[in-house]
Write an enzyme that holds these catalytic residues in place. Structure first.
Site, PDB file in Angstrom:
ATOM      1  CG  ASP A 229     -17.088 148.636 139.107  1.00 56.29           C
ATOM      2  OD1 ASP A 229     -16.430 147.587 139.018  1.00 56.29           O
ATOM      3  OD2 ASP A 229     -16.652 149.744 138.735  1.00 56.29           O
TER       4      ASP A 229
ATOM      5  CG  ASP B  95      -8.625 145.206 143.197  1.00 57.43           C
ATOM      6  OD1 ASP B  95      -8.752 145.518 142.004  1.00 57.43           O
ATOM      7  OD2 ASP B  95      -9.502 144.571 143.827  1.00 57.43           O
TER       8      ASP B  95
END
Length: 263
Positions: free
Chosen positions: A11, A130
């Site tokens: 990330d 998500d």
């Protein structure tokens, strides 16, 4: 049974790999290029690179950094973040990606999934979702969020997964916002609900804290692969330990490091 995959995730924010809890991304977790090289040596099955602020900042992904990461690995590389068009996808494939992960743009304009699959093949298109559990729903329901978990939608995660498969996505990454970074385990209810609804592979994401969690994502959540970050970045476990544990649980794993010319 298909071989199960262990996939570390980078990330990336401001050129650094970061981690946090529930998408906070506030802890430096190392240099993404160095980590990529390490995971390649350790025998990861694939690697995922997310530019986690590209969509929220309405900018393109960091191509130069993607190229540097790609240069360090033989394993398949999936790249996502700020990808909105098939031209963006093409740019990432030219930069060394094997798969393209689309998230916010796909939920705002689902046709981009079909366009990408038609141009590059379903095997290149990964739909990332998500999802946050709806605490007020009487039955289990998960809401889709955009821009790295910052923007709520009215979309149902299960319905979005079904639509993504219909439009041509080759696999799904299912990120639990509730579990992300907590190391308390994946949301196996979410995983099982989606995995049992679609026929394409589902990659579990968010919450890995133990080797048992990795196993349970597959045996209980019916996922096809596990994606994890903190436990690998901070060397709580190695890729090899994870794969040997899952193999000992009866799951088919590739234990030798990946090489493109391997049989």
């Amino acid at each position: 049974m298909l071989t199960r995959r262990v996939i570390p995730c980078l990330d990336v924010k401001n050129g650094r790999n970061v981690r946090g809890v529930k998408f906070s991304a506030d802890i430096d977790a190392g240099d993404p290029v160095e980590l990529a090289a390490r995971y390649d040596r350790e025998g990861a099955d694939e690697l995922v690179f997310y530019d986690i602020t590209a969509s929220a900042e309405d900018r393109n992904i960091m191509v130069d950094l993607v190229e540097k990461v790609a240069s360090q690995v033989f394993i398949p590389l999936t790249v996502g973040g700020g990808i909105r068009t098939t031209e963006d996808m093409h740019r990432m494939l030219r930069s060394g990606a094997e798969k393209i992960s689309i998230n916010s743009a796909a939920h705002q304009n689902p046709d981009v999934i079909r366009e990408g699959a038609d141009r590059f093949g379903a095997q290149c298109i990964v739909l990332s979702i998500d999802a946050l559990r709806d605490p007020e729903s009487l039955t289990p329901r998960w809401t889709v969020y955009l821009n790295g978990g910052r923007v709520a939608t009215s979309l149902d995660a299960v319905e979005v997964a079904q639509q993504g498969e219909e439009l041509g996505a080759g696999e799904l990454v299912l990120n639990s916002i509730d579990a992300d970074g907590t190391r308390d385990g994946y949301d196996t209810d979410l995983l099982r609900t989606v995995s049992d609804t679609v026929s394409i592979p589902v990659i579990a994401s968010g919450g890995a804290g133990s080797l048992e969690h990795l196993r349970d994502a597959i045996t209980v959540g019916h996922a096809h692969a596990v994606l994890a970050a903190s436990i690998f970045h901070f060397e709580v476990f190695s890729i090899r330990q994870a794969k040997e544990f899952m193999a000992s649980a009866g799951l088919p794993m590739r234990l030798d490091p990946y090489r493109p010319d391997a049989p």
